[in-house]
Scaffold this active site. Sequence first.
Site, PDB file in Angstrom:
ATOM      1  N   TRP A 248       0.857  -1.305  -0.051  1.00 15.00           N
ATOM      2  CA  TRP A 248       0.031   0.021   0.031  1.00 15.00           C
ATOM      3  C   TRP A 248       0.904   1.225   0.048  1.00 15.00           C
ATOM      4  O   TRP A 248       1.775   1.390   0.693  1.00 15.00           O
ATOM      5  CB  TRP A 248      -0.989   0.069   1.170  1.00 15.00           C
ATOM      6  CG  TRP A 248      -1.539   1.510   1.179  1.00 15.00           C
ATOM      7  CD1 TRP A 248      -2.597   1.657   0.500  1.00 15.00           C
ATOM      8  CD2 TRP A 248      -1.203   2.441   1.937  1.00 15.00           C
ATOM      9  NE1 TRP A 248      -3.108   3.133   0.712  1.00 15.00           N
ATOM     10  CE2 TRP A 248      -2.056   3.554   1.816  1.00 15.00           C
ATOM     11  CE3 TRP A 248      -0.431   2.806   3.006  1.00 15.00           C
ATOM     12  CZ2 TRP A 248      -2.237   4.777   2.126  1.00 15.00           C
ATOM     13  CZ3 TRP A 248      -0.488   4.115   3.514  1.00 15.00           C
ATOM     14  CH2 TRP A 248      -1.294   5.003   3.307  1.00 15.00           C
TER      15      TRP A 248
ATOM     16  N   LYS B 257      -7.449   2.256  -2.849  1.00 15.40           N
ATOM     17  CA  LYS B 257      -7.742   3.214  -1.776  1.00 15.40           C
ATOM     18  C   LYS B 257      -8.538   4.453  -2.640  1.00 15.40           C
ATOM     19  O   LYS B 257      -8.091   4.853  -3.711  1.00 15.40           O
ATOM     20  CB  LYS B 257      -6.699   3.976  -0.944  1.00 15.40           C
ATOM     21  CG  LYS B 257      -7.423   4.731   0.326  1.00 15.40           C
ATOM     22  CD  LYS B 257      -6.349   4.936   1.296  1.00 15.40           C
ATOM     23  CE  LYS B 257      -6.817   5.657   2.564  1.00 15.40           C
ATOM     24  NZ  LYS B 257      -5.986   5.872   3.746  1.00 15.40           N
TER      25      LYS B 257
ATOM     26  N   ASP C 286      -9.761  -3.239   1.256  1.00 13.13           N
ATOM     27  CA  ASP C 286     -10.128  -2.753   2.391  1.00 13.13           C
ATOM     28  C   ASP C 286     -11.428  -2.001   2.678  1.00 13.13           C
ATOM     29  O   ASP C 286     -11.698  -1.308   1.857  1.00 13.13           O
ATOM     30  CB  ASP C 286      -8.714  -1.475   2.908  1.00 13.13           C
ATOM     31  CG  ASP C 286      -8.803  -1.040   4.278  1.00 13.13           C
ATOM     32  OD1 ASP C 286      -9.902  -0.688   4.914  1.00 13.13           O
ATOM     33  OD2 ASP C 286      -7.686  -0.999   4.763  1.00 13.13           O
TER      34      ASP C 286
ATOM     35  N   HIS D 229     -11.937   1.744   2.552  1.00 18.17           N
ATOM     36  CA  HIS D 229     -11.488   2.383   1.096  1.00 18.17           C
ATOM     37  C   HIS D 229     -12.321   2.947   0.311  1.00 18.17           C
ATOM     38  O   HIS D 229     -11.857   3.161  -0.877  1.00 18.17           O
ATOM     39  CB  HIS D 229      -9.984   1.792   0.869  1.00 18.17           C
ATOM     40  CG  HIS D 229      -9.032   1.602   1.708  1.00 18.17           C
ATOM     41  ND1 HIS D 229      -7.785   1.298   1.293  1.00 18.17           N
ATOM     42  CD2 HIS D 229      -8.757   2.206   2.995  1.00 18.17           C
ATOM     43  CE1 HIS D 229      -6.658   1.465   2.226  1.00 18.17           C
ATOM     44  NE2 HIS D 229      -7.520   1.915   3.147  1.00 18.17           N
TER      45      HIS D 229
ATOM     46  N   HIS E 167      -8.694  -6.392   3.958  1.00 14.91           N
ATOM     47  CA  HIS E 167      -8.439  -5.802   5.185  1.00 14.91           C
ATOM     48  C   HIS E 167      -9.785  -5.370   5.803  1.00 14.91           C
ATOM     49  O   HIS E 167     -10.560  -4.482   5.441  1.00 14.91           O
ATOM     50  CB  HIS E 167      -7.481  -4.273   4.641  1.00 14.91           C
ATOM     51  CG  HIS E 167      -6.010  -4.612   4.829  1.00 14.91           C
ATOM     52  ND1 HIS E 167      -5.189  -3.642   4.818  1.00 14.91           N
ATOM     53  CD2 HIS E 167      -5.283  -5.675   4.887  1.00 14.91           C
ATOM     54  CE1 HIS E 167      -4.034  -4.120   4.923  1.00 14.91           C
ATOM     55  NE2 HIS E 167      -3.891  -5.323   4.840  1.00 14.91           N
TER      56      HIS E 167
ATOM     57  N   ASP F  42     -12.940   8.311   8.421  1.00 11.38           N
ATOM     58  CA  ASP F  42     -11.770   7.476   8.897  1.00 11.38           C
ATOM     59  C   ASP F  42     -12.268   6.027   8.381  1.00 11.38           C
ATOM     60  O   ASP F  42     -13.165   5.663   8.232  1.00 11.38           O
ATOM     61  CB  ASP F  42     -11.812   7.549  10.415  1.00 11.38           C
ATOM     62  CG  ASP F  42     -11.002   6.658  10.899  1.00 11.38           C
ATOM     63  OD1 ASP F  42      -9.758   6.765  10.775  1.00 11.38           O
ATOM     64  OD2 ASP F  42     -11.172   5.601  11.336  1.00 11.38           O
TER      65      ASP F  42
ATOM     66  N   ASP G 267     -10.453   3.269   9.482  1.00 10.00           N
ATOM     67  CA  ASP G 267      -9.831   2.420  10.480  1.00 10.00           C
ATOM     68  C   ASP G 267     -10.546   2.182  11.824  1.00 10.00           C
ATOM     69  O   ASP G 267      -9.463   2.007  12.713  1.00 10.00           O
ATOM     70  CB  ASP G 267      -8.367   2.788  10.408  1.00 10.00           C
ATOM     71  CG  ASP G 267      -7.888   2.812   9.214  1.00 10.00           C
ATOM     72  OD1 ASP G 267      -7.402   1.910   8.535  1.00 10.00           O
ATOM     73  OD2 ASP G 267      -7.354   4.006   8.517  1.00 10.00           O
TER      74      ASP G 267
ATOM     75  N   ASP H 288      -7.266  -4.532   9.752  1.00 16.98           N
ATOM     76  CA  ASP H 288      -6.619  -3.233   9.573  1.00 16.98           C
ATOM     77  C   ASP H 288      -7.557  -1.834  10.292  1.00 16.98           C
ATOM     78  O   ASP H 288      -8.338  -1.689   9.758  1.00 16.98           O
ATOM     79  CB  ASP H 288      -6.475  -2.858   8.017  1.00 16.98           C
ATOM     80  CG  ASP H 288      -5.578  -1.547   7.930  1.00 16.98           C
ATOM     81  OD1 ASP H 288      -5.124  -0.912   9.071  1.00 16.98           O
ATOM     82  OD2 ASP H 288      -5.537  -1.025   6.766  1.00 16.98           O
TER      83      ASP H 288
HETATM   84  C1  RNT Z   1      -3.919   2.747   4.625  1.00 17.58           C
HETATM   85  C2  RNT Z   1      -4.101   1.363   4.340  1.00 17.58           C
HETATM   86  C3  RNT Z   1      -2.939   0.355   5.012  1.00 17.58           C
HETATM   87  C4  RNT Z   1      -2.417   0.640   6.050  1.00 17.58           C
HETATM   88  C5  RNT Z   1      -1.466  -0.173   6.830  1.00 17.58           C
HETATM   89  C6  RNT Z   1      -0.584   0.404   8.169  1.00 17.58           C
HETATM   90  O1  RNT Z   1      -4.927   3.317   3.984  1.00 17.58           O
HETATM   91  O2  RNT Z   1      -5.224   0.827   4.700  1.00 17.58           O
HETATM   92  O3  RNT Z   1      -3.205  -1.045   4.854  1.00 17.58           O
HETATM   93  O4  RNT Z   1      -3.516   0.865   7.176  1.00 17.58           O
HETATM   94  O5  RNT Z   1      -0.304  -0.467   5.956  1.00 17.58           O
HETATM   95 ZN    ZN Z   2      -5.593  -1.367   4.911  1.00 17.50          ZN
END
Ligand code: RNT
Ligand code: ZN
Length: 426
Positions: A186, A229, A260, A263, A287, A295, A297, A327
């Site tokens: 990434w 992303k 992810d 994303h 992820h 956000d 995460d 993640d």
């Molecule tokens: C970032 C990505 C990536 C990170 C990690 C820490 O937007 O999701 O995966 O969160 O590499």
């Molecule tokens: Zn990620």
Amino acid sequence: MQEKQIEQAYELASQRYSTLGVQVDAAINKLASVAISLHCWQGDDVGGFENISDEIGGGLAVTGNYPGKARTPDELRSDLEKAYSLIPGRHRLNLHASYGEFNGPVDRDQIGPEHFQGWIDWAREQQISLDFNPTYFAHEKANDGFTLAHSDAGIRQFWVEHGIACRKIGAVMGAAQETACVTNFWVPDGYKDTPASRLRPRQWLAESLDTIFAENIDPQLNLDAVECKLFGLGSESYVVGSHEFYLGYAITRKKLLCLDAGHFHPTEVISDKLSSVLMYLPEILLHVSRGVRWDSDHVVTLTDEVQAIAQELVRGDFLGRVHIGLDFFDASINRVGAWVIGTRNVLKALLIAMLEPTGQLMQLEKEGDFTARLALMEELKSMPFGAIWDYYCLKAGVPVGMDWLNDVKQYEKDVLSFRSDSPVII
Ligand code: RNT
Ligand code: ZN
């Protein structure tokens, strides 16, 4: 709860499921075979062990100042051991390159397997397999938000070398364990404001990645993944590695695509993408995360989307082709607790999906009886899956219900509370 009560509740729940034609013990056995890759970076707010004071950058921001974060590899390993002991099943660890044991300054293009030997030894001892990630942030050469797609050829080359070094480390990890190491790429590259050229950085990114992947590495040892992303903090207008970019890249270069869950647009879900991308890609990486507004995460909770992801994996029989990683990073709550909550929720979602009478739902759909399909889907939501989950935890030798929280609180008292907030210099 008493063991006896858990068993009785399980018996009653199993009977209810069997009237729907669901074999509970088969579901439990299947769940036990799923390995989730826990991400090391929840344990120390994406800090790593390079002893640098650079901001994380790359659009990654960790908020909160809950005391007790891991400051050394040993502390992180101890926290992880605590987390694994509270999660049923055998799982994996996803390491970032910045978490090596460097004993002095080693720049990112110079890292090697020797810096991860401590992790490899520990993983073998714990019977845990490792996954890996190059670290394309928290570095002076990433401070302007560009790495592999940088306009400066020298900077691109530096990051290419980091990528090459990371694949080699991934292969050494893979050789030390029974399954391949998944090395996920990434990069943060993107613009806060409207670019003049959306194309040029994408050409550079593809060229850099092609150079990194030029050497063939046995897929039994290392598998490469690329993560897309939509936008990030500081890259609101343009992200070089968009979904379309990486979908095309992964298909043409035979790489894993990493999806992810945080994303995409807030109303766009990855659960709907799985059956599409898996038509064209043999394997992918997830992820599992939870996006909240801007956000991406937050700690994974048992949302509709996490359940939908699990349903897709089970209904499509995709579990053998999908690597599941986590993640998220939350520094406002106990970090061990964050791992336990997030991982147990992914497992719970999978169990719920495995307890579904999928054949019956598909049959109703085939017959065009959408009323019954909807009725059955809704009925399933109040089936007693909690009793099956509790029994599964009991048999796996981990705390049932919220009992794990007592362990985490005790660990906080005995271990975490003695850690000062300032990092230990190693
Ligand atoms: C970032 C990505 C990536 C990170 C990690 C820490 O937007 O999701 O995966 O969160 O590499
Ligand atoms: Zn990620």
